[in-house]
Motif scaffolding. Structure first.
Motif, mmCIF file in Angstrom:
data_model
loop_
_atom_site.group_PDB
_atom_site.id
_atom_site.type_symbol
_atom_site.label_atom_id
_atom_site.label_comp_id
_atom_site.label_asym_id
_atom_site.label_seq_id
_atom_site.Cartn_x
_atom_site.Cartn_y
_atom_site.Cartn_z
ATOM 1 N N GLY A 144 0.791 -1.227 0.000
ATOM 2 C CA GLY A 144 0.000 0.000 0.000
ATOM 3 C C GLY A 144 0.820 1.272 0.000
ATOM 4 O O GLY A 144 0.316 2.342 -0.366
ATOM 5 N N TRP A 145 2.104 1.170 0.369
ATOM 6 C CA TRP A 145 2.952 2.368 0.391
ATOM 7 C C TRP A 145 3.099 2.993 -0.988
ATOM 8 O O TRP A 145 3.374 4.197 -1.097
ATOM 9 N N LEU A 146 2.923 2.194 -2.038
ATOM 10 C CA LEU A 146 3.015 2.756 -3.384
ATOM 11 C C LEU A 146 1.911 3.784 -3.639
ATOM 12 O O LEU A 146 2.097 4.719 -4.428
ATOM 13 N N GLY A 147 0.784 3.616 -2.982
ATOM 14 C CA GLY A 147 -0.315 4.565 -3.162
ATOM 15 C C GLY A 147 -0.409 5.609 -2.064
ATOM 16 O O GLY A 147 -1.290 6.478 -2.119
ATOM 17 N N ALA A 148 0.478 5.544 -1.072
ATOM 18 C CA ALA A 148 0.386 6.455 0.070
ATOM 19 C C ALA A 148 0.508 7.925 -0.324
ATOM 20 O O ALA A 148 -0.252 8.765 0.183
ATOM 21 N N PRO A 149 1.444 8.316 -1.208
ATOM 22 C CA PRO A 149 1.519 9.744 -1.548
ATOM 23 C C PRO A 149 0.224 10.296 -2.141
ATOM 24 O O PRO A 149 -0.196 11.414 -1.808
ATOM 25 N N ARG A 150 -0.423 9.522 -2.992
ATOM 26 C CA ARG A 150 -1.692 9.989 -3.569
ATOM 27 C C ARG A 150 -2.783 10.071 -2.503
ATOM 28 O O ARG A 150 -3.596 11.010 -2.493
ATOM 29 N N LEU A 151 -2.795 9.085 -1.596
ATOM 30 C CA LEU A 151 -3.765 9.126 -0.508
ATOM 31 C C LEU A 151 -3.540 10.353 0.369
ATOM 32 O O LEU A 151 -4.491 11.034 0.764
ATOM 33 N N MET A 152 -2.288 10.654 0.666
ATOM 34 C CA MET A 152 -1.994 11.819 1.498
ATOM 35 C C MET A 152 -2.315 13.117 0.770
ATOM 36 O O MET A 152 -2.721 14.105 1.398
ATOM 37 N N ALA A 153 -2.145 13.132 -0.546
ATOM 38 C CA ALA A 153 -2.520 14.330 -1.308
ATOM 39 C C ALA A 153 -3.999 14.632 -1.138
ATOM 40 O O ALA A 153 -4.416 15.806 -1.119
ATOM 41 N N GLU A 154 -4.798 13.579 -1.000
ATOM 42 C CA GLU A 154 -6.233 13.748 -0.806
ATOM 43 C C GLU A 154 -6.584 14.066 0.646
ATOM 44 O O GLU A 154 -7.745 14.416 0.933
ATOM 45 N N SER A 155 -5.615 13.944 1.542
ATOM 46 C CA SER A 155 -5.871 14.111 2.980
ATOM 47 C C SER A 155 -5.253 15.379 3.544
ATOM 48 O O SER A 155 -5.274 15.582 4.771
ATOM 49 N N ILE A 156 -4.707 16.224 2.688
ATOM 50 C CA ILE A 156 -3.976 17.396 3.177
ATOM 51 C C ILE A 156 -4.878 18.326 3.977
ATOM 52 O O ILE A 156 -4.469 18.860 5.021
ATOM 53 N N ASP A 157 -6.113 18.528 3.546
ATOM 54 C CA ASP A 157 -7.008 19.413 4.298
ATOM 55 C C ASP A 157 -7.216 18.904 5.719
ATOM 56 O O ASP A 157 -7.240 19.692 6.678
ATOM 57 N N ARG A 158 -7.351 17.584 5.868
ATOM 58 C CA ARG A 158 -7.534 17.047 7.209
ATOM 59 C C ARG A 158 -6.264 17.225 8.050
ATOM 60 O O ARG A 158 -6.341 17.572 9.240
ATOM 61 N N LEU A 159 -5.109 16.984 7.429
ATOM 62 C CA LEU A 159 -3.842 17.157 8.147
ATOM 63 C C LEU A 159 -3.675 18.597 8.628
ATOM 64 O O LEU A 159 -3.319 18.846 9.786
ATOM 65 N N LEU A 160 -3.929 19.540 7.728
ATOM 66 C CA LEU A 160 -3.771 20.945 8.091
ATOM 67 C C LEU A 160 -4.815 21.370 9.120
ATOM 68 O O LEU A 160 -4.519 22.184 10.013
#
Length: 577
Positions: free
Chosen positions: A63-79
């Motif tokens: 799943g780490w191969l898709g982690a950057p794309r998943l995190m790109a979609e989660s930036i609003d939640r992180l911020l």
């Protein structure tokens, strides 16, 4: 702000390598590296194993191969989480985690830094009582990040219990408002966080292994709380994925070629991957060391990552090394004589890092490289079979402590002045042929490595004494050297120590603490837990036929540590006469 195409170009241009003496093995393995990369992009577990059961396990670790794309979609939640922490007045944050749950955030803190006005960052991955006591922020304004993939890891759970009690004693009515959990779905930690009302729970995808989790919630929640530009970190990661997937030439691919160099080197007898970095990037070695050692060190093979050594003249290194030189644009000189390394026909990889936030790309580069290296070495880079061995040994010791009130301490082989004791493993005792433990370092032969394992707290003088001993061993024997603090290394290089080639010579150091700390809800203290972990690992080294000595100090005293170092180094001198 660089666009995606520029980032990809910078990553490709910033990668160069010289195969040197392993050129023949590189050519023999190049086609296999290309096939491994192709299978990796398709998430085909057959790249690493023909066993259907192993393939099913591996399929749930990609799943780490898709982690950057998943995190790109989660930036609003992180911020949003970061802004809420700032708004609620938190001035400090403490990350409680081990291995893959803690090392990437610590590297990001050390390399990228904490933005002005954001909470100060503390990382605690030790059970040493002095290390625990040293983390003493203002509790009423401190946020705790409890990070554990399994949710059952003993170290962060014990630390969480310590700080929960601290919050309660400080009069914080809702202590759970000070906790964030990062874990997988269905874990005991996930259930506890929901039941007790943690301020937030981040559920990480379960198909991302711990050491491959830098660009998941485990790495990016702390990064966001530190005020780092998580969007840029993710964009650099996506650029490395794109640059790697679009380049089918394994010799020039900026990540696959690194894996090819690692594996070809190991197959050619150069299995000490020596990372040389400038001061600004030196902390990156902590994370890379765990990834490489825990992924490749098994079934009697492996790549030993060598980080933190002071650079030396090329001719003084042994013939068992592949070099990786990192350089930060605009940073200090890494101080490695690259031209001299090439003139000696020694393999070297050169990586230019565009900016600190380009660590996002480096995390991806090294994950891909390690996965490719695992395929070429014919091992599964996504399991850690020997890590559980030390955990089991520790658990048995703690159960005995609960029953008898003390840990079983075998008698020493030698007692030095000031009450310092030394105890050998069976393999070391056999190979020394009646000589004392002080002669352990004479067992270092060509292509061996020396590893210094210290169950000690955060003390500058102790750290200097440890590093001094390490460098003296390197300079006198020309052996590659490693160093790690326990219990951190159990979740890092410990897998290589027991599962990799039997080429290590180990000095494991323990000390009776000046003061101990209780663990709420447990029958044992932090000092007892730390000692059980050290004894458990030493027993595992013994059981796997490793050459090792346990040195126990009556106190964590730098002078006693130097006494031990002098005794071990004198053994080398006596043998060379």
């Amino acid at each position: 702000m660089l666009d995606a195409a520029t980032r990809r170009a910078r990553l490709q241009e910033g990668f160069r390598w010289f195969p040197g003496s392993i050129g023949g093995e590189v050519q023999r393995q190049a086609a296999a590296a290309a096939r491994a990369a192709d299978g990796l992009w398709r998430r085909n577990p057959a790249v690493w194993s023909a066993d259907s059961a192993v393939q099913r396990t591996i399929a749930n670790r990609l799943g780490w191969l898709g982690a950057p794309r998943l995190m790109a979609e989660s930036i609003d939640r992180l911020l949003g989480a970061a802004d809420a922490a700032l708004r609620d007045g938190f001035t400090d944050m403490v990350l409680l985690g081990m291995g893959g749950s803690s090392l990437a955030p610590e590297v990001l803190r050390a390399v990228v830094g904490v933005a002005p006005g954001r909470p100060r960052f503390h990382m605690l991955d030790s059970t040493d009582p002095a290390a625990v006591a040293a983390v003493a922020p203002p509790l009423a304004r401190t946020l705790f990040i409890l990070a554990s993939k399994s949710g059952t890891t003993i170290e962060p759970n014990s630390l969480a219990a310590h700080f929960e009690r601290g919050l309660q004693r400080a009069g914080v009515a809702r202590w759970a408002d000070h906790f964030i959990a990062i874990t997988d779905e269905g874990t005991a930690l996930a259930e506890r966080a929901r039941a007790e009302g943690f301020r937030e729970t981040f559920i990480n995808p379960s198909d991302i292994g711990g050491r491959y989790s830098a660009l998941s919630y485990f790495g990016l929640v702390p990064a966001a709380l530190m005020g780092q530009n998580v969007r840029a970190l993710v964009d650099w990661a996506l650029a490395m994925l794109s640059a790697s997937q679009s380049n089918v030439d394994p010799m020039s691919n900026p990540s696959v070629a690194l894996g090819l160099a690692m594996a070809a080197g190991a197959r050619a007898g150069r299995d000490k991957l020596t990372l040389v970095a400038p001061r600004e990037l030196e902390p990156f070695g902590l994370w890379a060391e765990q990834l490489v050692a825990e992924s490749t060190g098994k079934e009697g093979v492996g790549v030993a990552p060598i980080v933190g050594e002071a650079p030396d003249r090329p001719e003084r290194y042994g013939d068992d090394r592949v070099f990786v030189r990192l350089a930060l644009e605009g940073g200090t000189d890494p101080r490695l004589d690259v031209a001299g390394v090439k003139a000696a026909n020694r393999p070297i990889v050169e990586i230019d890092v565009a900016e600190p936030l380009a660590l996002g790309a480096e995390f991806v580069r090294w994950e891909i490289a390690t996965a490719v290296a695992g395929a070429l070495l014919r091992i599964n880079p996504f399991d850690e079979p020997n890590v559980q061995q030390a955990k089991d040994a520790t658990r048995v010791l703690l159960e005995e402590y609960k029953t008898k009130g003390s840990l079983p301490i075998p008698p020493p082989d030698r007692t030095l002045g000031e009450g310092v004791t030394l105890r050998l493993t069976s393999a070391a005792r056999r190979d020394l042929h009646g000589r004392g433990p002080e002669a352990l370092l004479t067992l270092l032969t060509e292509r061996d490595y020396f590893s210094l394992l210290a169950y000690l707290g955060p003390d500058k003088e102790l750290a200097e004494a440890l590093h001094g001993l390490r460098m003296h061993v390197r300079d006198r024997t020309h052996a590659a050297t490693m160093s790690g603090y326990g219990p951190r290394y159990l979740h890092s290089t410990g897998q290589l120590h027991k599962g990799g080639p039997n080429t290590g010579v180990f000095v494991l150091i323990t000390a009776s603490p000046h003061a101990d700390l209780p663990i709420p809800g447990e029958a044992f203290s932090f000092g007892t837990l730390e000692m059980a972990q050290a004894l458990g690992d030493f027993a595992s080294l013994d059981a796997t036929g490793r050459r090792a000595v346990q040195v126990h100090l009556p106190a964590p005293d730098p002078q006693l540590l130097r006494l031990v170092g002098d005794s071990l180094l004198a053994g080398i001198e006596r043998s060379s006469r």
